[in-house]
Scaffold this motif. Structure first.
Motif, PDB file in Angstrom:
ATOM      1  N   PHE A  49       0.831  -1.199   0.000  1.00  0.00           N
ATOM      2  CA  PHE A  49       0.000   0.000   0.000  1.00  0.00           C
ATOM      3  C   PHE A  49       0.868   1.253   0.000  1.00  0.00           C
ATOM      4  N   THR A  50       0.291   2.350  -0.487  1.00  0.00           N
ATOM      5  CA  THR A  50       0.970   3.653  -0.408  1.00  0.00           C
ATOM      6  C   THR A  50       0.327   4.495   0.694  1.00  0.00           C
ATOM      7  N   TYR A  51       1.167   5.281   1.366  1.00  0.00           N
ATOM      8  CA  TYR A  51       0.706   6.132   2.460  1.00  0.00           C
ATOM      9  C   TYR A  51       1.287   7.530   2.275  1.00  0.00           C
ATOM     10  N   LYS A  52       0.432   8.535   2.333  1.00  0.00           N
ATOM     11  CA  LYS A  52       0.913   9.918   2.247  1.00  0.00           C
ATOM     12  C   LYS A  52       1.542  10.305   3.583  1.00  0.00           C
ATOM     13  N   ILE A  53       2.779  10.720   3.541  1.00  0.00           N
ATOM     14  CA  ILE A  53       3.499  11.045   4.761  1.00  0.00           C
ATOM     15  C   ILE A  53       2.814  12.163   5.540  1.00  0.00           C
ATOM     16  N   ASP A  54       2.351  13.199   4.844  1.00  0.00           N
ATOM     17  CA  ASP A  54       1.706  14.304   5.556  1.00  0.00           C
ATOM     18  C   ASP A  54       0.410  13.876   6.245  1.00  0.00           C
ATOM     19  N   ASP A  55      -0.314  12.937   5.635  1.00  0.00           N
ATOM     20  CA  ASP A  55      -1.528  12.418   6.287  1.00  0.00           C
ATOM     21  C   ASP A  55      -1.167  11.610   7.525  1.00  0.00           C
ATOM     22  N   GLU A  56      -0.155  10.765   7.409  1.00  0.00           N
ATOM     23  CA  GLU A  56       0.261   9.942   8.550  1.00  0.00           C
ATOM     24  C   GLU A  56       0.767  10.821   9.692  1.00  0.00           C
ATOM     25  N   LEU A  57       1.475  11.888   9.349  1.00  0.00           N
ATOM     26  CA  LEU A  57       1.993  12.812  10.363  1.00  0.00           C
ATOM     27  C   LEU A  57       0.848  13.555  11.046  1.00  0.00           C
ATOM     28  N   ARG A  58      -0.111  14.005  10.255  1.00  0.00           N
ATOM     29  CA  ARG A  58      -1.248  14.751  10.801  1.00  0.00           C
ATOM     30  C   ARG A  58      -2.062  13.876  11.757  1.00  0.00           C
ATOM     31  N   ARG A  59      -2.203  12.598  11.409  1.00  0.00           N
ATOM     32  CA  ARG A  59      -2.985  11.667  12.236  1.00  0.00           C
ATOM     33  C   ARG A  59      -2.160  11.045  13.363  1.00  0.00           C
ATOM     34  N   LYS A  60      -0.879  11.356  13.356  1.00  0.00           N
ATOM     35  CA  LYS A  60       0.059  10.805  14.350  1.00  0.00           C
ATOM     36  C   LYS A  60       0.088   9.273  14.313  1.00  0.00           C
ATOM     37  N   ASN A  61       0.066   8.752  13.101  1.00  0.00           N
ATOM     38  CA  ASN A  61       0.172   7.301  12.913  1.00  0.00           C
ATOM     39  C   ASN A  61       1.644   6.911  12.880  1.00  0.00           C
ATOM     40  N   PHE A  62       2.255   6.854  14.032  1.00  0.00           N
ATOM     41  CA  PHE A  62       3.698   6.619  14.101  1.00  0.00           C
ATOM     42  C   PHE A  62       4.051   5.143  14.320  1.00  0.00           C
ATOM     43  N   GLU A  63       3.090   4.349  14.766  1.00  0.00           N
ATOM     44  CA  GLU A  63       3.313   2.910  14.927  1.00  0.00           C
ATOM     45  C   GLU A  63       2.906   2.228  13.626  1.00  0.00           C
ATOM     46  N   GLN A  64       3.893   1.800  12.854  1.00  0.00           N
ATOM     47  CA  GLN A  64       3.622   1.221  11.534  1.00  0.00           C
ATOM     48  C   GLN A  64       4.006  -0.254  11.509  1.00  0.00           C
ATOM     49  N   GLU A  65       3.024  -1.093  11.213  1.00  0.00           N
ATOM     50  CA  GLU A  65       3.263  -2.530  11.153  1.00  0.00           C
ATOM     51  C   GLU A  65       3.654  -2.924   9.729  1.00  0.00           C
ATOM     52  N   VAL A  66       4.817  -3.499   9.591  1.00  0.00           N
ATOM     53  CA  VAL A  66       5.346  -3.849   8.277  1.00  0.00           C
ATOM     54  C   VAL A  66       4.982  -5.288   7.937  1.00  0.00           C
ATOM     55  N   PRO A  67       4.264  -5.506   6.835  1.00  0.00           N
ATOM     56  CA  PRO A  67       3.932  -6.874   6.434  1.00  0.00           C
ATOM     57  C   PRO A  67       5.197  -7.707   6.200  1.00  0.00           C
ATOM     58  N   GLU A  68       5.083  -8.981   6.424  1.00  0.00           N
ATOM     59  CA  GLU A  68       6.231  -9.877   6.286  1.00  0.00           C
ATOM     60  C   GLU A  68       6.816  -9.814   4.873  1.00  0.00           C
ATOM     61  N   ARG A  69       8.137  -9.697   4.805  1.00  0.00           N
ATOM     62  CA  ARG A  69       8.920  -9.702   3.568  1.00  0.00           C
ATOM     63  C   ARG A  69       8.693  -8.476   2.683  1.00  0.00           C
ATOM     64  N   GLU A  70       8.073  -7.460   3.205  1.00  0.00           N
ATOM     65  CA  GLU A  70       7.898  -6.233   2.418  1.00  0.00           C
ATOM     66  C   GLU A  70       9.005  -5.246   2.728  1.00  0.00           C
ATOM     67  N   THR A  71       9.525  -4.624   1.671  1.00  0.00           N
ATOM     68  CA  THR A  71      10.459  -3.517   1.835  1.00  0.00           C
ATOM     69  C   THR A  71       9.665  -2.252   2.132  1.00  0.00           C
ATOM     70  N   VAL A  72      10.201  -1.418   3.010  1.00  0.00           N
ATOM     71  CA  VAL A  72       9.586  -0.132   3.300  1.00  0.00           C
ATOM     72  C   VAL A  72      10.278   0.930   2.444  1.00  0.00           C
ATOM     73  N   PHE A  73       9.513   1.578   1.589  1.00  0.00           N
ATOM     74  CA  PHE A  73      10.056   2.631   0.723  1.00  0.00           C
ATOM     75  C   PHE A  73       9.640   4.005   1.253  1.00  0.00           C
ATOM     76  N   PHE A  74      10.554   4.944   1.130  1.00  0.00           N
ATOM     77  CA  PHE A  74      10.243   6.349   1.360  1.00  0.00           C
ATOM     78  C   PHE A  74      10.541   7.093   0.063  1.00  0.00           C
ATOM     79  N   VAL A  75       9.556   7.847  -0.419  1.00  0.00           N
ATOM     80  CA  VAL A  75       9.692   8.575  -1.680  1.00  0.00           C
ATOM     81  C   VAL A  75       9.350  10.042  -1.417  1.00  0.00           C
TER      82      VAL A  75
END
Length: 253
Positions: free
Chosen positions: A25-51
């Motif tokens: 899935f894609t997540y907008k950083i500004d939305d996550e920051l605004r909602r204070k969604n700082f605990e992020q669960e990473v699905p198994e074997r997925e790379t976390v990308f920052f763009v």
């Protein structure tokens, strides 16, 4: 898992290409920051990308603020890979980024740069439409090459030199000293009171009052989404941007 920040669409276009190639899935950083969604669960074997786009050879403040707070929950230590967009050289952004993730309990795999259409109109004009088209075509090729490099065990990431890294740290300080809002102006005769500037501001620095935008924070991230995405070209920064072109990536049209 792809976190992205994009004011004009260049980084969003990259994020969607990465999603096509790697899933998640894609997540907008500004939305996550605004909602204070700082605990992020990473699905198994997925790379976390920052763009995200490069600002003054460093991270936009909205990205930096999110990275400071985010915590990744995963059965295994997740891989982190950054893909940035820039109008030219990304400078020492790799040094800034690597330091930002140093204490995050992740496998930092490196950073890749995609050169796209420059649009920081506080310093220079946007290229002509013909040049934009050529840059975007070249950017598409670079994205595909980057995807292949990532698939082949993160081959050949971008690396800057020691001096470039020092310059990046200095420019980062300049950026944080100059990202003020006091010079933003609104041409009330052009403004159509649509509120898109308020809607697109990633740090909620704009509020519509009496049918016109007002900047309610002393500083912002200086993404210039309010200027580029204003349909009436009613917003400027002092007088220097009045006759400069605006830009949004075709993905937003």
């Amino acid at each position: 898992m792809i976190f992205y920040f994009s004011a004009t669409g260049n980084s969003k276009a990259v994020a969607e290409k990465l999603q096509e190639a790697f899933g998640g899935f894609t997540y907008k950083i500004d939305d996550e920051l605004r909602r204070k969604n700082f605990e992020q669960e990473v699905p198994e074997r997925e790379t976390v990308f920052f763009v995200f786009p490069v600002y003054f050879c460093s991270m936009p403040t909205v990205v930096e603020d999110f990275v400071k707070e985010v915590k990744f929950k995963s059965e295994n230590v997740p891989d982190i890979c950054l893909v940035v967009t820039s109008g030219g050289s990304p400078g020492g952004i790799d040094k800034i980024a690597e330091k930002a993730f140093k204490d995050k309990d992740v496998n930092y795999k490196g950073l890749y740069n995609i050169r796209s259409v420059e649009n920081y109109i506080l310093l220079y004009d946007v290229p002509l439409p013909e040049t934009q088209l050529l840059r975007l075509r070249e950017a598409d090729k670079q994205i595909e090459e980057t995807i292949q490099s990532i698939k082949y065990n993160y081959r050949v990431p971008y690396k800057s030199g020691i001096i470039t890294g020092i310059i990046a740290r200095l420019l980062n300080k300049v950026y944080k000293l100059t990202n003020k809002t006091q010079k933003f102006t609104v041409d009330t005769e052009k403004c159509i009171k649509c509120g898109l500037c308020q809607f697109h501001c990633p740090v909620s620095a704009i509020r519509m009052e009496g049918g016109k935008p007002v900047w309610v924070k002393e500083r912002c991230t200086h993404c210039l989404a309010c200027m580029h995405r204003c349909p009436a070209q009613a917003i400027n920064y002092g007088s220097k941007t009045v006759n400069r072109r605006r830009y949004i990536n075709p993905i937003l049209k």
